[in-house]
Design a protein around this motif. Structure first.
Motif, PDB file in Angstrom:
ATOM      1  N   ASP A 120      34.148  41.127  35.694  1.00 23.96           N
ATOM      2  CA  ASP A 120      35.503  41.367  36.054  1.00 23.96           C
ATOM      3  C   ASP A 120      35.783  42.753  35.791  1.00 23.96           C
ATOM      4  O   ASP A 120      35.213  43.647  34.995  1.00 23.96           O
ATOM      5  CB  ASP A 120      36.572  40.623  35.046  1.00 23.96           C
ATOM      6  CG  ASP A 120      37.718  40.373  35.622  1.00 23.96           C
ATOM      7  OD1 ASP A 120      37.977  40.753  36.900  1.00 23.96           O
ATOM      8  OD2 ASP A 120      38.551  39.915  34.973  1.00 23.96           O
ATOM      9  N   ASP A 121      36.633  43.553  36.504  1.00 22.17           N
ATOM     10  CA  ASP A 121      37.190  44.923  36.299  1.00 22.17           C
ATOM     11  C   ASP A 121      36.087  45.801  36.227  1.00 22.17           C
ATOM     12  O   ASP A 121      35.872  46.938  35.659  1.00 22.17           O
ATOM     13  CB  ASP A 121      37.858  45.059  34.984  1.00 22.17           C
ATOM     14  CG  ASP A 121      38.961  44.144  35.029  1.00 22.17           C
ATOM     15  OD1 ASP A 121      39.547  43.446  35.672  1.00 22.17           O
ATOM     16  OD2 ASP A 121      39.495  43.752  33.656  1.00 22.17           O
ATOM     17  N   LYS A 174      33.628  41.887  40.293  1.00 19.96           N
ATOM     18  CA  LYS A 174      34.754  42.030  40.742  1.00 19.96           C
ATOM     19  C   LYS A 174      35.315  43.512  40.790  1.00 19.96           C
ATOM     20  O   LYS A 174      35.310  43.844  39.542  1.00 19.96           O
ATOM     21  CB  LYS A 174      35.828  40.995  40.108  1.00 19.96           C
ATOM     22  CG  LYS A 174      36.952  40.978  40.806  1.00 19.96           C
ATOM     23  CD  LYS A 174      37.903  40.134  40.222  1.00 19.96           C
ATOM     24  CE  LYS A 174      38.067  38.598  40.510  1.00 19.96           C
ATOM     25  NZ  LYS A 174      39.258  37.919  40.100  1.00 19.96           N
ATOM     26  N   GLU A 204      39.759  42.776  44.254  1.00 15.44           N
ATOM     27  CA  GLU A 204      41.353  42.123  43.890  1.00 15.44           C
ATOM     28  C   GLU A 204      42.290  43.174  44.082  1.00 15.44           C
ATOM     29  O   GLU A 204      41.999  44.254  44.054  1.00 15.44           O
ATOM     30  CB  GLU A 204      41.093  41.368  42.398  1.00 15.44           C
ATOM     31  CG  GLU A 204      40.999  42.613  41.203  1.00 15.44           C
ATOM     32  CD  GLU A 204      41.136  41.851  39.794  1.00 15.44           C
ATOM     33  OE1 GLU A 204      41.335  40.816  39.725  1.00 15.44           O
ATOM     34  OE2 GLU A 204      40.488  42.689  39.136  1.00 15.44           O
TER      35      GLU A 204
HETATM   36 CA    CA Z   1      40.527  41.866  36.817  1.00 22.58          CA
END
Ligand code: CA
Ligand code: C2E
Ligand code: CA
Length: 521
Positions: free
Chosen positions: A407-408, A428, A464
């Motif tokens: 993530d991130d 992501k 995202e």
């Molecule tokens: Ca995120």
């Protein structure tokens, strides 16, 4: 003992000097004055040393004796028992010894609760005295808890001698205690383990004596000597305790259900854009928690997740999130949500917790539909803290059909070298690179590079925070396959997510249509 720089002086040496002073009266007076001064000083120093010694002894006594009986306490028992095992030469001279735990029964508890504290103290004092009278000089007695004494019965001859000692100890406790008009009878249970038959170290012997004690209590017997079969009894009891914990857990889950809710935000896999149509291949979702606070109303995770993380509450909360998400997967066994994969955020503390693997396995057990439909989102920094053990953990979970996503990505270490080694299926890209994509050339360059690299390493790249068609067009053109953001949908509850999937799954969408939809959200 060094007390500053002053030391006690031997006054006889000074007196010797006097004999050499040739009867000079002046010199003698001087010396006498000197001697008096030194004597005073010495007395003060000796006093000081004595009080300090006394204080040290008092502290030591307080730490090693039970305040009510003055017998050695549990600390002392542990260290004495340990020293028996530490001293191999002594141990080799011991054929056997018994560790005897004497636990007073609930009548003692009643005395403590209903009569003045002096009565229960008197009872303890008497029991201690009686035990001391029975044991031999080589044995030792300890007062380990208010209602518990331990006796080390050393190197006795045979089982008969042990039996005699045990029944004497039992009588010592149960013999009535007379105290200013009170006639008090207290019972006890005794658990015994024997060196070397029941343990070759301190902790095993103590543990087995405890098991024997537990068995004596359960069977309402005054005394039990440890046997292997007793373990089962205790294990059964532990299972019952676990059941109680589970029941409590169920209550906690019900409470979580009342205030917390899982929201779902679509992760839309796009097959291509042609003219004004967008082809959607499949829709999965990221799980995002929401808190319906009884007074504050809706609270967003940015507010409470960091607090939960700080306090450790993220662990039970994270378990509930996993549990609830897996339950949804189990329920969605037909209809439009049948194949949806759920991505779940795992906080750093949760990821580092030793119980993670067990928890995931426990939650997925008997819920076969969750297999291959669970993806855990972890941040780069969380993995990079300890890459080797993180990879081991991820590999272990992958065996159970759990996938991983970083993530991130881009907001932390971005160690591409490690990224290659991580058993993840997707990365992501952090929202912050997407926000200004149209205006910021540098962000565009970074995003382009990450997508290219992800594709090369055969990761799915997810973007995202996509809110506009211009962002989406750029990302899809660069080769990004999976898009998440308000452009498609805000996070919604289950019903909202279900209708989004029903409306859009596996179809071509007119771009205008989506734009209008987004406009009305
Ligand atoms: Ca995120
Ligand atoms: P995150 O994992 O980076 O989640 C994405 C956040 O971006 C979500 O915020 C989502 O609502 C928001 N978002 C999605 N699309 C857009 C968009 O197009 N524009 C904008 N401005 N925002 C968008 P949310 O739900 O408030 O969650 C915030 C953070 O809280 C999450 O960041 C995650 O770190 C944490 N979080 C949320 N749910 C959970 C959970 O169940 N467990 C854990 N451990 N953390 C969670
Ligand atoms: Ca996330």
């Amino acid at each position: 003992m060094a007390q500053g720089r002053e030391t006690v002086v031997d006054i006889t040496e000074v007196s010797d000097l006097r004999s050499r002073a040739d009867d000079d009266p002046h010199y003698i007076r001087l010396l006498e004055a000197e001697v008096e001064l030194l004597t005073n000083k010495n007395q003060k120093l000796i006093q000081l040393i004595n009080t300090q010694d006394k204080q040290a002894r008092e502290i030591e006594t307080r730490l090693s004796t039970h305040p009510k009986t003055g017998l050695s306490n549990h600390n002392r028992m542990n260290s004495e028992l340990q020293s028996i095992f530490d001293n191999e030469a002594d141990l080799s001279t011991i054929d056997q010894f018994a560790l005897i735990i004497i636990r007073l029964d609930n009548k003692f508890d009643m005395v403590t609760k209903t009569l003045k504290s002096t009565v229960s103290e008197w009872v303890l004092y008497q029991i201690a005295g009686r035990i001391n009278e029975i044991i031999r000089p080589e044995d030792q007695v300890f007062h380990t808890r208010d209602d518990e004494f331990v006796v080390l019965f050393m190197d006795y001859a045979d089982a008969d001698e042990l039996k005699t000692m045990l029944s004497a100890l039992n009588s010592a406790v149960v013999k009535p205690h007379l105290f200013s008009g009170y006639h008090i009878v207290i019972g006890c249970h005794i658990g015994v383990s024997i060196y070397p038959d029941h343990g070759l170290n301190r902790s095993t012997l103590l543990h087995n004596a405890d098991i024997a004690l537990e068995a004596a209590i359960q069977h309402q017997k005054p005394c039990k000597i440890f046997k292997d079969e007793m373990r089962e009894v205790v294990i059964e009891k532990m299972e019952l305790q676990n059941n109680i914990l589970k029941a409590l857990e169920a209550q906690a889950l019900a409470e979580m259900d009342r205030q917390f809710e899982l929201f779902f935000q679509p992760l839309v896999r796009i097959n291509g854009i042609a003219e004004d149509s967008l082809f959607i291949e499949r829709i999965d979702a990221e799980v995002l928690i929401r808190w319906h606070h009884p007074e504050k109303g809706l609270v967003m995770p940015d507010k409470f997740i960091p607090v939960a993380e700080e306090t450790g509450l993220i662990l039970p909360m994270g378990n509930w999130i996993l549990y609830r998400a897996v339950q949804y997967l189990e329920e969605w066994d037909s209809g439009p949500l049948k194949d949806v994969v759920l991505s779940i955020n795992i906080s750093p503390k949760q990821f580092r917790n030793d119980q993670l693997i067990q928890n995931v396995i426990r939650i997925m057990k008997n819920r076969p539909k969750a297999k291959n439909r669970l993806k855990l989102e972890i941040t780069e920094s969380c993995v990079m803290d300890d890459p080797i053990s993180s990879i081991e953990k991820m590999d272990a979970l992958r065996e159970y059909g759990v996938k991983f996503s970083v993530d991130d990505f881009g907001s932390g270490y971005s160690s591409l070298n490690y990224l290659r080694k991580l058993p993840v299926s997707s990365i992501k890209i952090d929202k912050s690179f997407i926000n200004n994509l149209e205006a910021n050339r540098q962000d565009r360059a970074i995003v382009r590079a990450i997508i290219a690299m992800g594709n090369e390493l055969q990761f799915d790249t997810v973007c995202e925070g996509v809110e506009r068609y211009t962002q989406l067009k750029f990302l899809v053109d660069e080769g990004c396959k999976i898009i998440q953001g308000y452009y498609f949908s805000k996070p919604q509850n289950e019903a909202g997510f279900r209708s989004f999937v029903s409306d859009h799954a596996a179809g071509a969408l007119g771009i205008d249509l989506i734009s209008r939809r987004v406009g009305t959200l």
